[in-house]
Scaffold this motif. Structure first.
Motif, PDB file in Angstrom:
ATOM      1  N   GLN A 268      -7.989  -5.844  11.864  1.00  0.00           N
ATOM      2  CA  GLN A 268      -8.515  -5.397  10.915  1.00  0.00           C
ATOM      3  C   GLN A 268     -10.273  -5.760  11.232  1.00  0.00           C
ATOM      4  O   GLN A 268     -11.091  -5.062  10.978  1.00  0.00           O
ATOM      5  CB  GLN A 268      -8.156  -5.925   9.533  1.00  0.00           C
ATOM      6  N   THR A 269     -10.461  -7.064  11.302  1.00  0.00           N
ATOM      7  CA  THR A 269     -11.939  -7.418  11.757  1.00  0.00           C
ATOM      8  C   THR A 269     -12.098  -7.631  13.316  1.00  0.00           C
ATOM      9  O   THR A 269     -13.077  -8.249  13.835  1.00  0.00           O
ATOM     10  CB  THR A 269     -11.966  -8.825  11.124  1.00  0.00           C
ATOM     11  N   PHE A 270     -11.540  -6.545  13.993  1.00  0.00           N
ATOM     12  CA  PHE A 270     -11.630  -6.370  15.496  1.00  0.00           C
ATOM     13  C   PHE A 270     -11.270  -7.459  16.322  1.00  0.00           C
ATOM     14  O   PHE A 270     -10.870  -7.500  17.217  1.00  0.00           O
ATOM     15  CB  PHE A 270     -13.078  -5.856  15.691  1.00  0.00           C
ATOM     16  N   ASN A 271     -11.782  -8.832  15.918  1.00  0.00           N
ATOM     17  CA  ASN A 271     -11.648 -10.095  16.641  1.00  0.00           C
ATOM     18  C   ASN A 271     -11.966 -10.010  18.169  1.00  0.00           C
ATOM     19  O   ASN A 271     -11.023 -10.126  19.055  1.00  0.00           O
ATOM     20  CB  ASN A 271     -10.009 -10.318  16.350  1.00  0.00           C
ATOM     21  N   LEU A 272     -13.193  -9.431  18.593  1.00  0.00           N
ATOM     22  CA  LEU A 272     -13.358  -9.184  19.811  1.00  0.00           C
ATOM     23  C   LEU A 272     -14.281 -10.523  20.362  1.00  0.00           C
ATOM     24  O   LEU A 272     -14.718 -11.205  19.330  1.00  0.00           O
ATOM     25  CB  LEU A 272     -14.459  -8.270  20.128  1.00  0.00           C
TER      26      LEU A 272
ATOM     27  N   ASN B 148     -18.928  -8.722  27.052  1.00  0.00           N
ATOM     28  CA  ASN B 148     -19.228  -7.453  26.760  1.00  0.00           C
ATOM     29  C   ASN B 148     -17.950  -6.400  26.719  1.00  0.00           C
ATOM     30  O   ASN B 148     -16.878  -7.111  26.608  1.00  0.00           O
ATOM     31  CB  ASN B 148     -20.368  -6.862  28.030  1.00  0.00           C
ATOM     32  N   VAL B 149     -18.124  -5.322  26.426  1.00  0.00           N
ATOM     33  CA  VAL B 149     -17.032  -4.269  26.166  1.00  0.00           C
ATOM     34  C   VAL B 149     -16.252  -4.370  27.323  1.00  0.00           C
ATOM     35  O   VAL B 149     -14.961  -4.482  27.108  1.00  0.00           O
ATOM     36  CB  VAL B 149     -17.655  -2.799  26.037  1.00  0.00           C
ATOM     37  N   PHE B 150     -16.566  -4.249  28.769  1.00  0.00           N
ATOM     38  CA  PHE B 150     -15.821  -4.051  29.896  1.00  0.00           C
ATOM     39  C   PHE B 150     -15.126  -5.720  29.977  1.00  0.00           C
ATOM     40  O   PHE B 150     -13.864  -5.293  30.238  1.00  0.00           O
ATOM     41  CB  PHE B 150     -16.753  -4.055  31.171  1.00  0.00           C
ATOM     42  N   GLN B 151     -15.596  -6.335  29.851  1.00  0.00           N
ATOM     43  CA  GLN B 151     -14.947  -8.000  29.888  1.00  0.00           C
ATOM     44  C   GLN B 151     -14.155  -8.197  28.809  1.00  0.00           C
ATOM     45  O   GLN B 151     -12.845  -8.648  28.991  1.00  0.00           O
ATOM     46  CB  GLN B 151     -16.062  -9.138  29.718  1.00  0.00           C
ATOM     47  N   ASN B 152     -14.156  -7.714  27.486  1.00  0.00           N
ATOM     48  CA  ASN B 152     -13.261  -7.730  26.479  1.00  0.00           C
ATOM     49  C   ASN B 152     -11.881  -6.870  26.782  1.00  0.00           C
ATOM     50  O   ASN B 152     -10.763  -7.738  26.625  1.00  0.00           O
ATOM     51  CB  ASN B 152     -13.822  -7.262  25.038  1.00  0.00           C
TER      52      ASN B 152
ATOM     53  N   THR C 125     -20.481   0.219  28.082  1.00  0.00           N
ATOM     54  CA  THR C 125     -19.867  -0.742  28.862  1.00  0.00           C
ATOM     55  C   THR C 125     -20.368  -1.950  28.819  1.00  0.00           C
ATOM     56  O   THR C 125     -19.642  -2.972  28.933  1.00  0.00           O
ATOM     57  CB  THR C 125     -19.728   0.136  30.224  1.00  0.00           C
ATOM     58  N   ARG C 126     -21.496  -2.260  29.058  1.00  0.00           N
ATOM     59  CA  ARG C 126     -21.979  -3.623  29.238  1.00  0.00           C
ATOM     60  C   ARG C 126     -22.576  -4.071  27.834  1.00  0.00           C
ATOM     61  O   ARG C 126     -23.389  -5.190  28.001  1.00  0.00           O
ATOM     62  CB  ARG C 126     -23.197  -3.582  30.190  1.00  0.00           C
ATOM     63  N   GLN C 127     -22.353  -3.462  26.931  1.00  0.00           N
ATOM     64  CA  GLN C 127     -22.911  -3.911  25.537  1.00  0.00           C
ATOM     65  C   GLN C 127     -21.855  -4.928  25.008  1.00  0.00           C
ATOM     66  O   GLN C 127     -20.932  -5.209  25.095  1.00  0.00           O
ATOM     67  CB  GLN C 127     -23.311  -2.829  24.498  1.00  0.00           C
ATOM     68  N   ARG C 128     -22.426  -5.878  24.378  1.00  0.00           N
ATOM     69  CA  ARG C 128     -21.645  -6.907  23.794  1.00  0.00           C
ATOM     70  C   ARG C 128     -21.312  -6.577  22.296  1.00  0.00           C
ATOM     71  O   ARG C 128     -21.979  -5.743  21.745  1.00  0.00           O
ATOM     72  CB  ARG C 128     -22.609  -8.264  23.641  1.00  0.00           C
ATOM     73  N   PRO C 129     -20.259  -7.179  21.540  1.00  0.00           N
ATOM     74  CA  PRO C 129     -19.849  -6.767  20.430  1.00  0.00           C
ATOM     75  C   PRO C 129     -20.698  -6.545  19.208  1.00  0.00           C
ATOM     76  O   PRO C 129     -20.870  -5.485  18.435  1.00  0.00           O
ATOM     77  CB  PRO C 129     -18.597  -7.647  19.847  1.00  0.00           C
TER      78      PRO C 129
ATOM     79  N   ARG D 183     -12.620   0.592  18.604  1.00  0.00           N
ATOM     80  CA  ARG D 183     -12.436   1.372  19.927  1.00  0.00           C
ATOM     81  C   ARG D 183     -12.018   0.409  20.997  1.00  0.00           C
ATOM     82  O   ARG D 183     -11.095   0.371  21.669  1.00  0.00           O
ATOM     83  CB  ARG D 183     -13.189   2.251  20.049  1.00  0.00           C
ATOM     84  N   VAL D 184     -12.948  -0.595  21.177  1.00  0.00           N
ATOM     85  CA  VAL D 184     -12.706  -1.663  22.123  1.00  0.00           C
ATOM     86  C   VAL D 184     -11.521  -2.412  21.874  1.00  0.00           C
ATOM     87  O   VAL D 184     -10.922  -2.643  22.776  1.00  0.00           O
ATOM     88  CB  VAL D 184     -13.872  -2.693  22.023  1.00  0.00           C
ATOM     89  N   ALA D 185     -11.269  -2.672  20.673  1.00  0.00           N
ATOM     90  CA  ALA D 185      -9.974  -3.372  20.374  1.00  0.00           C
ATOM     91  C   ALA D 185      -8.873  -2.720  20.561  1.00  0.00           C
ATOM     92  O   ALA D 185      -7.878  -3.194  20.971  1.00  0.00           O
ATOM     93  CB  ALA D 185     -10.136  -3.963  18.729  1.00  0.00           C
TER      94      ALA D 185
END
Lengths: 447, 247
Positions: free
Chosen positions: B102-106, B111-115, B148-152, B162-164
């Motif tokens: 629910q809280t994404f937990n990234l 970054n997006v790619f690394q997660n 892609t290279r942005q952080r959460p 979407r990343v999650a």
């Protein structure tokens, strides 16, 4: 590994002030260790230099002569033959010389001191004159000139003497003054010799306060010795570290050549009189030593510096370890949800443990490398500018009149590895705590 | 108690048999689930509904192998989770299950790619090229290529979810659990997330089990299980009237 390093480095950066403070503490302690090791090594180097200049070769073939079981004289007879055997059987020999040994009261018009006498042949002593530096007159004469007076090469003249600055000061003499040497011959008779001060050298630490150099002939005359006698054949090797092996080899060589040998006793010759006098033999026995044996009475200085250093470093290491544990414990608490999430998506306990330990190791490696490097640079600068030691007592202990710091790459590496290891070990407990966190903690907050 | 599956011919991928879960609260014991029997077929798209404290999250935790039942058995792909060692449970989570929180937990420092790459790195076995291809494919699927290279912390709530989702799906798990995946999103973004999950379910036949109390979100499910006080009170097809364009 790359991902763990990324997580570790970025988390460290996010740690902000906490990370900076931890790194600073680690860098300071590592730097202190490197500095103290450089100081200890510097004293060691100074001691080696003083010992091998003033009183010993890297390997020494000396001995005692006993006319009766009740006496003992630190002389060897047939020195030419002994020297020939030593030179021919010493691998990687740089050069060899022999010196007479004596002990006399040096008397001036106003004072007197007891002093070890070294009878030398100036032609053999190239290293001695490269190592010692003649002192400015104002270092031993109040109101003297700031200029070097005298010439050490004049020791080739009979009845001359080279003193060190502290002795000259105590005796109240300067170059050109007369001194009287008073001692006892081997037959127990008092004898004296008048000598002229031809040079005064800068002190070389504690040892130079009781050493003086004279021509061999003066010693022979003072003690009434035959020409083919000496105190010790001093062998200087291309690599000083080979000294123990060379000594062991020469012991076999001399034994095979029919010489009687004393058991190896790692002490200076003047501390062996009591033992030798108590032994029931007469004639000559050779005594082989290495340079370290001849200054073993001074190794307490190194032991003291090392003990204080390691004690101090150990206390600081414990404090650092507690700091790291505490900081990582807080980090684990702050990152409970992250750990839970990672566990929920399939990270194993060992990987979580590894992640936190890696973070600590990275912190340790960066901080200790920075601390060690900066400290090494600082030590090299201090050594290069030759910061003077103002107190005579400290000069004696540190074997130098300037702060001598010798940085060894191995010491740098050891300090970095040791404190990085301490950091890693300190991280284990909080890391294990993190690894034991149940993955449910990640989801716990959502309902 | 009723159980319901729309594909009875297939062996259930998830089975809960008489599952009870109690939590100690001081000297008291608080029951979270009471005698749950539930079978979920492979490729299902099932919503767990109910008020707060009804046991939705507890049920997902048990199916997601992050918790163990007090009594009864949970079977995932035929394996009873209570009989597995910690390392086996970790492996099960890594290879067969995907989580959407629910809280994404990234991981904030990645970054997006690394997660999204993280679970693949944990799995191992893929070449760097193959791994990067899989991650890029997932990023494209969730429409986050520009980020892609942005952080959460540089993403919106919808983008984070979407990343999650991409992180949960990148390992191609058999089952994805989503705990209130739209609760922190506005209705438009929430609807898009549900559509994305439905699309993946339709194309890859990934089993989705998600909890919600949003009637609109429930209406997208193929099957709706309602919990009250730790018990299943209904197991049925959802009311399609709440769904504007139908599931």
């Amino acid at each position: 590994m790359g991902m763990y390093l990324t997580i570790a480095s970025r988390n460290l950066r996010q740690g902000g002030r906490r990370t900076v403070l931890l790194m600073l503490a680690l860098a300071l302690v590592t730097g202190l260790l490197v500095f103290l090791l450089a100081l200890s090594r510097g004293v060691n180097v100074s001691m080696t230099r003083a010992a091998t200049t003033l009183s010993a070769g890297h390997v020494n073939v000396a001995g005692f002569y006993k006319a009766t079981p009740e006496d003992a004289a630190p002389i060897i007879q047939g020195v030419a033959a002994i020297k020939k055997i030593a030179v021919e059987n010493t691998p990687n020999l740089d050069y060899a010389l022999d010196r007479h040994r004596g002990w006399a009261k040096v008397v001036s018009e106003t004072s007197s001191v007891w002093c070890g006498l070294h009878g030398i042949d100036v032609r053999e002593e190239k290293a001695l004159f490269e190592t010692i530096t003649l002192a400015h007159q104002d270092a031993y004469v109040e109101g003297g000139r700031h200029a070097v007076i005298g010439d050490a090469q004049r020791l080739s003249e009979p009845d001359t003497i080279l003193l060190f600055a502290s002795q000259a000061k105590r005796l109240g003499v300067q170059v050109g003054d007369q001194l009287t040497l008073r001692t006892e011959t081997l037959r127990g008779q008092s004898n004296t010799a008048d000598v002229t001060v031809v040079a005064v050298a800068e002190d070389l630490g504690l040892m130079s306060s009781w050493a003086a150099f004279l021509p061999k002939q003066t010693i022979l005359k003072l003690y009434g010795l035959k020409p083919d006698t000496s105190g010790a054949v001093q062998l200087y090797l291309k690599d000083i570290d080979e000294a123990p092996a060379v000594m062991a080899h020469l012991r076999e060589v001399f034994a095979d050549a029919g010489y009687a040998l004393m058991d190896h006793d790692p002490q200076p010759f003047f501390m062996k009189f009591e033992t030798v006098i108590g032994q029931d033999w007469t004639g000559q026995k050779l005594d082989l030593t290495i340079w370290r044996d001849e200054v073993s009475f001074l190794t307490w200085v190194l032991t003291a510096i090392d003990t204080v250093s390691y004690l101090l470093i150990a206390i600081l290491a414990i404090l650092i370890a507690i700091g790291i544990m505490n900081a990582l414990y807080i980090a684990v608490r702050e990152r409970t949800q992250e750990v839970g999430t990672l566990r929920a998506i399939g990270m194993g306990r060992r990987q979580v443990l590894g992640m936190f330990v890696l973070e600590a190791l990275l912190l340790g490696l960066v901080a200790t490398t920075a601390g060690a490097t900066l400290s090494a640079i600082g030590a090299l600068i201090i050594d290069w500018i030759a910061v003077p030691i103002p107190w005579p007592a400290a000069q004696a202990i540190f074997m130098n009149d300037t702060i001598r710091l010798v940085v060894e790459p191995a010491h740098l590496a050891a300090a970095i590895v040791a404190f990085t290891f301490v950091t890693g070990i300190s991280a284990l407990w909080p890391a294990m705590r993190a690894a034991r966190l149940p993955p449910i903690t990640a989801i716990h907050q959502t309902e | 108690m009723t159980t319901h599956t729309e594909t009875p011919e297939a062996a259930p991928i998830v089975e809960l048999i008489g599952v009870t879960k109690d939590y100690p609260l001081g000297k008291l014991t608080v029951p979270a689930l009471r005698g749950i029997d539930l079978a979920i077929a492979r490729g299902d798209f099932i919503a767990i509904a109910g008020p707060s404290g009804s046991g939705k999250t507890t049920l997902l935790n048990l199916v997601g192998c992050v918790d163990v039942p007090t009594a009864g058995a949970v079977r995932i792909g035929g394996q009873t989770t209570g009989e597995l060692k910690e390392t086996q449970l970790t492996s099960l989570r890594l290879h067969k299950l995907g989580f959407i929180f629910q809280t994404f937990n990234l991981v904030g420092v990645l970054n997006v790619f690394q997660n999204i790459e993280l679970p693949l790195l944990l799995q191992g076995g893929l070449s760097k090229t193959e791994r990067e291809r899989r991650v890029a494919e997932m990023i494209e699927k969730v429409d986050l290529t520009p980020q892609t290279r942005q952080r959460p912390n540089e993403l919106s709530g919808g983008q984070r979810q979407r990343v999650a989702i991409a992180r949960a799906l990148v390992t191609r798990p058999a089952i994805v659990m989503a705990d209130e995946p739209t609760a922190n999103l506005d209705s438009g973004t929430g609807g898009a997330i549900i559509e994305l999950m439905k699309e993946i379910n339709r194309v890859d036949h990934t089993t989705f089990i998600f909890s919600t109390h949003d009637a609109h979100v429930m209406s997208h499910a193929r099957r709706l299980v309602e919990l009250v006080d730790g018990r299943i009170v209904s197991d049925r097809a959802p009311d399609r009237q709440a769904q504007p364009e139908g599931a």
